[in-house]
Design an enzyme around this catalytic site. Structure first.
Site, PDB file in Angstrom:
ATOM      1  N   LYS A   1       1.049  -1.291  -0.072  1.00 23.05           N
ATOM      2  CA  LYS A   1       0.243   0.112   0.148  1.00 23.05           C
ATOM      3  C   LYS A   1       0.939   1.245   0.026  1.00 23.05           C
ATOM      4  O   LYS A   1       0.536   2.109  -0.467  1.00 23.05           O
ATOM      5  CB  LYS A   1      -1.032   0.041   1.224  1.00 23.05           C
ATOM      6  CG  LYS A   1      -2.229  -0.960   1.021  1.00 23.05           C
ATOM      7  CD  LYS A   1      -2.973  -1.515   2.299  1.00 23.05           C
ATOM      8  CE  LYS A   1      -3.948  -2.512   2.302  1.00 23.05           C
ATOM      9  NZ  LYS A   1      -4.601  -2.831   3.278  1.00 23.05           N
TER      10      LYS A   1
ATOM     11  N   ASP B   1     -11.162   2.604   3.734  1.00 24.81           N
ATOM     12  CA  ASP B   1     -11.613   1.298   3.546  1.00 24.81           C
ATOM     13  C   ASP B   1     -13.223   1.048   3.384  1.00 24.81           C
ATOM     14  O   ASP B   1     -13.553  -0.054   2.954  1.00 24.81           O
ATOM     15  CB  ASP B   1     -11.152   0.310   4.846  1.00 24.81           C
ATOM     16  CG  ASP B   1      -9.861  -0.325   4.921  1.00 24.81           C
ATOM     17  OD1 ASP B   1      -9.629  -0.892   3.633  1.00 24.81           O
ATOM     18  OD2 ASP B   1      -9.056  -0.364   5.855  1.00 24.81           O
TER      19      ASP B   1
ATOM     20  N   GLN C   1      -4.834  -1.542   9.334  1.00 21.89           N
ATOM     21  CA  GLN C   1      -5.030  -2.906   8.880  1.00 21.89           C
ATOM     22  C   GLN C   1      -5.543  -4.177   9.696  1.00 21.89           C
ATOM     23  O   GLN C   1      -5.241  -4.079  10.975  1.00 21.89           O
ATOM     24  CB  GLN C   1      -3.341  -3.453   8.512  1.00 21.89           C
ATOM     25  CG  GLN C   1      -3.115  -4.588   7.880  1.00 21.89           C
ATOM     26  CD  GLN C   1      -3.707  -4.555   6.229  1.00 21.89           C
ATOM     27  OE1 GLN C   1      -3.878  -3.451   5.722  1.00 21.89           O
ATOM     28  NE2 GLN C   1      -4.066  -5.560   5.868  1.00 21.89           N
TER      29      GLN C   1
HETATM   30  N1  GUN Z   1      -7.047  -7.167   5.997  1.00 16.62           N
HETATM   31  C1  GUN Z   1      -7.374  -7.967   4.977  1.00 16.62           C
HETATM   32  N2  GUN Z   1      -7.778  -7.174   3.786  1.00 16.62           N
HETATM   33  C2  GUN Z   1      -7.804  -5.932   4.465  1.00 16.62           C
HETATM   34  C3  GUN Z   1      -8.453  -4.461   3.765  1.00 16.62           C
HETATM   35  O1  GUN Z   1      -8.927  -4.565   2.933  1.00 16.62           O
HETATM   36  N3  GUN Z   1      -8.384  -3.548   4.790  1.00 16.62           N
HETATM   37  C4  GUN Z   1      -7.882  -3.576   5.943  1.00 16.62           C
HETATM   38  N4  GUN Z   1      -7.725  -2.418   6.645  1.00 16.62           N
HETATM   39  N5  GUN Z   1      -7.270  -4.705   6.380  1.00 16.62           N
HETATM   40  C5  GUN Z   1      -7.364  -5.760   5.794  1.00 16.62           C
END
Ligand code: GUN
Length: 285
Positions: free
Chosen positions: A53, A120, A97
């Site tokens: 990211k 998100d 996350q």
């Molecule tokens: N863990 C697995 N997929 C995601 C996601 O799309 N966003 C976040 N914040 N955590 C994750």
């Protein structure tokens, strides 16, 4: 039949290229989109996702702020950090996350994020907006899936769409988005009876169960579109929830793992961050 491969990596690259141009225009107006990414603990997979990211942000010109917190961080300290970021004008998007360590309540943390910075699209307000057809942000993986389906040229309207998995991150919001596009949507899960037969009804099948190569050719109708959201380690290989070789023989389109849904999830995250920056600077939210 031999399925055509839907190239998520290529599509994500195109989206990021367009976003980079948009960010350049914003910078001429002294707007620099910023994304804060918080990771708690040492989960190896999460660390890789966060690193990717950060790379995407750099590629596009988004400023990234990384907070790597120790495993024993308290829920209170985490929420206090989020509250500081909620009012920091340099930060347009906030991402925590997941998964979080067991002693931290995920729903409480998600609810503490300013809904206008919820890159998100996990906050209940944004989930509610999506469900009622007036979304602010789009959930990253589901929106990526829709874009991947769009590249096939096949209209979702009226199609039998089978979503395998009912998580808040993927299964449920994907079902919402398919429904909004007039798909006839079935959501399956671990208690579903006759899963094979239900999947076989699908013109479009989205596999998000988290079980390595669970969906094989016996679950798929001839000519179906198959979207594989899985990311599993199997004997040192990275595989999806779909048995790629056998399903490729019956499907019309299939996404690979890696290089399918994963890059698209991150591209939509970048899109949400840029949108958040625009909305905040125009005082829309
Ligand atoms: N863990 C697995 N997929 C995601 C996601 O799309 N966003 C976040 N914040 N955590 C994750």
């Amino acid at each position: 039949m031999s399925a055509k491969i839907i190239d998520g990596k290529k599509l994500a690259k195109e989206i990021k290229h367009d976003l980079a141009k948009k960010v350049m225009q914003l910078k001429q107006r002294s707007i620099i989109p910023g994304l804060a990414v918080i990771i708690v603990g040492e989960d190896p997979a999460s660390k890789i996702y966060v690193k990717r990211k950060k790379c995407d942000c750099e590629e596009i010109g988004i400023e990234s702020f990384e907070y790597s917190l120790p495993e024993d961080t308290s829920e209170k300290d985490l929420i206090e950090l989020i509250e500081r970021l909620n009012v920091d004008s340099k930060v347009n998007g906030i991402l925590v996350q997941l998964p979080l360590p067991k002693h931290i309540k995920e729903d409480k943390v998600i609810c503490s994020i300013n809904p206008g910075k919820d890159a998100d699209c996990f906050h209940p307000m944004n989930v509610g907006r999506l469900s009622t057809g007036r979304p602010l942000f789009l959930p990253c993986t589901p929106a990526g899936i829709i874009e991947l389906i769009r590249t096939t040229g096949i209209d979702i309207s009226g199609k039998e769409c089978v979503v395998v998995g009912r998580s808040n991150i993927v299964g449920k919001p994907t079902a919402m988005m398919l429904l909004a596009l007039n798909g006839t949507v079935t959501v399956c899960h671990s208690k579903t009876k006759n899963l094979k037969e239900v999947c076989k009804r699908g013109d479009i099948v989205v596999a998000a169960i988290g079980k390595a190569e669970f969906i094989n050719e016996n679950y798929i109708k001839e000519g179906a579109i198959v979207i594989d959201v899985g990311m599993n380690r199997l004997d040192d290989r990275l595989v999806g929830d779909v048995e790629f070789e056998s399903v490729s023989k019956v499907a019309s389109f299939i996404t690979p793992v890696p290089g399918g849904v994963g890059p698209m999830t991150r591209a939509i995250l970048m899109k949400n961050t840029v949108l958040a920056a625009i909305l905040q600077n125009e005082s829309i939210i």
